[in-house]
Write a protein that holds these residues in place. Structure first.
Motif, short mmCIF file in Angstrom:
data_model
loop_
_atom_site.label_atom_id
_atom_site.label_comp_id
_atom_site.label_asym_id
_atom_site.label_seq_id
_atom_site.Cartn_x
_atom_site.Cartn_y
_atom_site.Cartn_z
N PHE A 268 0.80 -1.22 0.00
CA PHE A 268 0.00 0.00 0.00
C PHE A 268 0.83 1.27 0.00
O PHE A 268 0.36 2.33 -0.41
CB PHE A 268 -0.95 0.00 1.20
N GLY A 269 2.07 1.19 0.46
CA GLY A 269 2.94 2.36 0.49
C GLY A 269 4.39 1.95 0.31
O GLY A 269 4.79 0.88 0.76
N THR B 138 8.44 3.60 0.48
CA THR B 138 9.39 4.67 0.78
C THR B 138 10.76 4.28 0.25
O THR B 138 11.20 3.14 0.44
CB THR B 138 9.47 4.94 2.29
N CYS C 69 0.21 2.52 -6.52
CA CYS C 69 -0.11 1.80 -5.29
C CYS C 69 -1.62 1.80 -5.08
O CYS C 69 -2.29 2.76 -5.44
CB CYS C 69 0.59 2.46 -4.11
N PRO C 70 -2.16 0.73 -4.51
CA PRO C 70 -1.41 -0.41 -3.99
C PRO C 70 -0.88 -1.30 -5.11
O PRO C 70 -1.51 -1.46 -6.15
CB PRO C 70 -2.43 -1.17 -3.14
N ASN D 123 8.74 9.12 -1.93
CA ASN D 123 7.50 8.34 -1.94
C ASN D 123 7.44 7.56 -3.25
O ASN D 123 7.16 8.12 -4.30
CB ASN D 123 6.28 9.25 -1.79
N CYS E 55 5.32 5.68 -4.41
CA CYS E 55 3.99 5.59 -5.02
C CYS E 55 3.64 6.85 -5.81
O CYS E 55 2.60 6.89 -6.47
CB CYS E 55 2.93 5.35 -3.95
N ASP F 65 8.15 -1.05 2.55
CA ASP F 65 6.70 -0.91 2.46
C ASP F 65 6.16 -0.07 3.61
O ASP F 65 6.92 0.50 4.40
CB ASP F 65 6.02 -2.29 2.38
N GLU F 66 4.84 0.00 3.70
CA GLU F 66 4.16 0.82 4.70
C GLU F 66 4.46 0.38 6.14
O GLU F 66 4.27 1.14 7.08
CB GLU F 66 2.65 0.85 4.45
N ASN F 67 4.95 -0.85 6.31
CA ASN F 67 5.33 -1.36 7.64
C ASN F 67 6.84 -1.31 7.86
O ASN F 67 7.35 -1.94 8.78
CB ASN F 67 4.83 -2.81 7.80
N ASN F 68 7.54 -0.59 6.99
CA ASN F 68 8.99 -0.46 7.03
C ASN F 68 9.71 -1.79 6.80
O ASN F 68 10.84 -1.98 7.21
CB ASN F 68 9.47 0.19 8.34
#
Length: 152
Positions: A71-72, A74, A103-104, A94, A96, A135-138
């Motif tokens: 979803f994300g 970095t 994304c996603p 970013n 995305c 990702d969005e959870n690092n």
């Protein structure tokens, strides 16, 4: 068709088509993350270490896969100086937005493209660069290290 795109982008590098469909030179790198990398192109980089000149732009194109929905994204970039990773803030961190990804992300193959400036203020140096996408959870999606140098 790729050959024609390469010629057009070489002669007219400021055309936005060239940034969206970047074609560079495949580089040798060391994978420092999961086995998701398929190819890394860097432009300009006719020989390694990649030599980037102050006041120009460089382009990285990364072909990779993911086995999950993302979803994300970095981008994290580090210059490794004397074994110490020094963070480098990209204008487009970013993944995305503005990096050819929508994304996603779904499971499968993807192409990430980032054009970044080589500023006049950078020192002339030869270093290793660590490039990561998380990702969005690092959690690391990919990671690689490659040699580069900056010249006037």
């Amino acid at each position: 068709m790729d050959f024609i795109n390469t010629i057009v982008c070489f002669i007219f590098p400021m055309i936005s088509f060239c940034q969206e469909n970047a074609v560079g030179e495949s580089i040798k790198y060391t994978n420092c993350g999961p086995d998701t990398l398929k190819n890394v192109d860097m432009s300009p980089c006719p020989v390694q270490p990649c030599t980037f000149h102050k006041g120009t732009n460089a382009t990285v194109t990364i072909d990779f896969t993911t086995d999950k929905q993302v979803f994300g994204i970095t981008t994290k970039v580090y210059g490794i100086v004397a074994g110490i990773p020094i963070p480098y803030q990209l204008p487009k961190s970013n993944g995305c937005k503005g990096c050819n990804l929508n994304c996603p992300l779904i499971t499968g193959s993807h192409r990430y493209i980032n054009v970044f400036p080589v500023l006049q203020s950078y020192p002339e140096i030869r270093i290793a660069v660590k490039w990561e996408l998380v990702d969005e959870n690092n959690e690391q999606l990919l990671c690689f290290v490659f040699p580069m140098q900056i010249e006037a």
